[in-house]
Motif scaffolding. Structure first.
Motif, PDB file in Angstrom:
ATOM      1  N   UNK A  29      -0.124  -4.057 -11.750  1.00 30.99           N
ATOM      2  CA  UNK A  29      -1.188  -3.106 -11.711  1.00 30.99           C
ATOM      3  C   UNK A  29      -1.183  -2.689 -10.171  1.00 30.99           C
ATOM      4  N   UNK A  30      -1.459  -1.205 -10.159  1.00 33.52           N
ATOM      5  CA  UNK A  30      -1.905  -0.815  -8.633  1.00 33.52           C
ATOM      6  C   UNK A  30      -3.347  -0.626  -8.964  1.00 33.52           C
ATOM      7  N   UNK A  51      -5.161   5.179  -3.315  1.00 35.57           N
ATOM      8  CA  UNK A  51      -4.310   4.617  -2.269  1.00 35.57           C
ATOM      9  C   UNK A  51      -4.343   3.003  -2.893  1.00 35.57           C
ATOM     10  N   UNK A  52      -3.217   2.848  -4.016  1.00 36.34           N
ATOM     11  CA  UNK A  52      -3.154   1.654  -4.416  1.00 36.34           C
ATOM     12  C   UNK A  52      -2.168   0.760  -3.737  1.00 36.34           C
ATOM     13  N   UNK A  53      -2.725  -0.900  -3.995  1.00 36.89           N
ATOM     14  CA  UNK A  53      -1.774  -2.020  -3.689  1.00 36.89           C
ATOM     15  C   UNK A  53      -1.328  -2.606  -4.898  1.00 36.89           C
ATOM     16  N   UNK A  54      -0.359  -3.672  -4.926  1.00 43.90           N
ATOM     17  CA  UNK A  54       0.246  -4.100  -6.038  1.00 43.90           C
ATOM     18  C   UNK A  54      -0.562  -5.524  -6.253  1.00 43.90           C
ATOM     19  N   UNK A  55      -0.781  -5.532  -7.951  1.00 44.58           N
ATOM     20  CA  UNK A  55      -0.942  -7.057  -8.219  1.00 44.58           C
ATOM     21  C   UNK A  55      -0.380  -7.475  -9.529  1.00 44.58           C
ATOM     22  N   UNK A 100      -3.611   2.614   9.362  1.00 41.33           N
ATOM     23  CA  UNK A 100      -3.205   3.907  10.141  1.00 41.33           C
ATOM     24  C   UNK A 100      -1.779   4.668   9.663  1.00 41.33           C
ATOM     25  N   UNK A 101      -1.218   3.996   8.869  1.00 36.17           N
ATOM     26  CA  UNK A 101       0.138   4.715   8.527  1.00 36.17           C
ATOM     27  C   UNK A 101       0.310   4.136   6.881  1.00 36.17           C
ATOM     28  N   UNK A 102       0.113   4.947   5.842  1.00 35.04           N
ATOM     29  CA  UNK A 102       0.442   4.748   4.658  1.00 35.04           C
ATOM     30  C   UNK A 102       1.541   5.508   3.807  1.00 35.04           C
ATOM     31  N   UNK A 103       2.714   4.819   3.248  1.00 36.30           N
ATOM     32  CA  UNK A 103       3.995   5.552   3.079  1.00 36.30           C
ATOM     33  C   UNK A 103       3.534   6.379   1.792  1.00 36.30           C
ATOM     34  N   UNK A 133       0.856  -1.211  -0.092  1.00 37.42           N
ATOM     35  CA  UNK A 133      -0.056  -0.095   0.082  1.00 37.42           C
ATOM     36  C   UNK A 133       0.983   1.294  -0.157  1.00 37.42           C
ATOM     37  N   UNK A 134       0.458   2.275  -0.673  1.00 33.96           N
ATOM     38  CA  UNK A 134       1.209   3.547  -0.705  1.00 33.96           C
ATOM     39  C   UNK A 134       0.641   4.607  -1.420  1.00 33.96           C
ATOM     40  N   UNK A 135       0.751   5.820  -1.175  1.00 31.47           N
ATOM     41  CA  UNK A 135       0.434   6.779  -1.833  1.00 31.47           C
ATOM     42  C   UNK A 135       1.637   7.601  -2.580  1.00 31.47           C
TER      43      UNK A 135
END
Length: 136
Positions: A92-93, A41-45, A108-111, A27-29
């Motif tokens: 993909x994000x 706010x994407x995650x990887x696939x 609670x915390x997104x890099x 997860x990241x921004x």
């Protein structure tokens, strides 16, 4: 996390199934101009592990700057569902907010990564901050 998750845009026209590459650990921004405005706010696939189940015909594609990244959104409700990454076109994000039972506020915390100085241009991925959610 080895199971497939279901996801959809806001209006439900676009529905998809996805297996995340590393669960929610990716997860990241991003600070690039598009991500700043979009607020995703994407995650990887892996590309082959995201399947559009319904609504492929209403997905629209947006490209900017280098034109390499492919950003997809529902043409009906406007929600960003996923994008092909510029840094690795095999990935993909996926917008975590589109996943069933998941919200960006669950984290609670997104890099936040430096997308203004993209890793393909600089050779390094740099975390420049953290987006925090502290419920009251």
């Amino acid at each position: 996390m080895n199971e497939f998750l279901n996801g959809a845009c806001h209006c439900g026209c676009v529905r998809f199934s996805v297996k995340l590459l590393d669960g929610f650990n990716s997860i990241r921004r991003c600070t690039c101009s598009y991500c700043r405005m979009r607020g995703g706010t994407p995650v990887s696939a892996r590309a082959e592990e995201l399947t559009i189940l319904t609504g492929a015909e209403v997905l629209k594609l947006y490209r900017f700057n280098t034109g390499v990244a492919e950003h997809y959104f529902c043409s009906n409700c406007g929600i960003y569902t996923h994008h092909r990454r510029r840094s690795n076109s095999a990935l993909f994000g996926v917008n975590v907010a589109c996943l069933e039972g998941v919200s960006p506020f669950d984290f609670p915390d997104i890099p936040v990564v430096d997308g203004v100085n993209h890793p393909n241009d600089t050779g390094t991925t740099r975390v420049v901050g953290h987006l925090r959610f502290v419920p009251e």
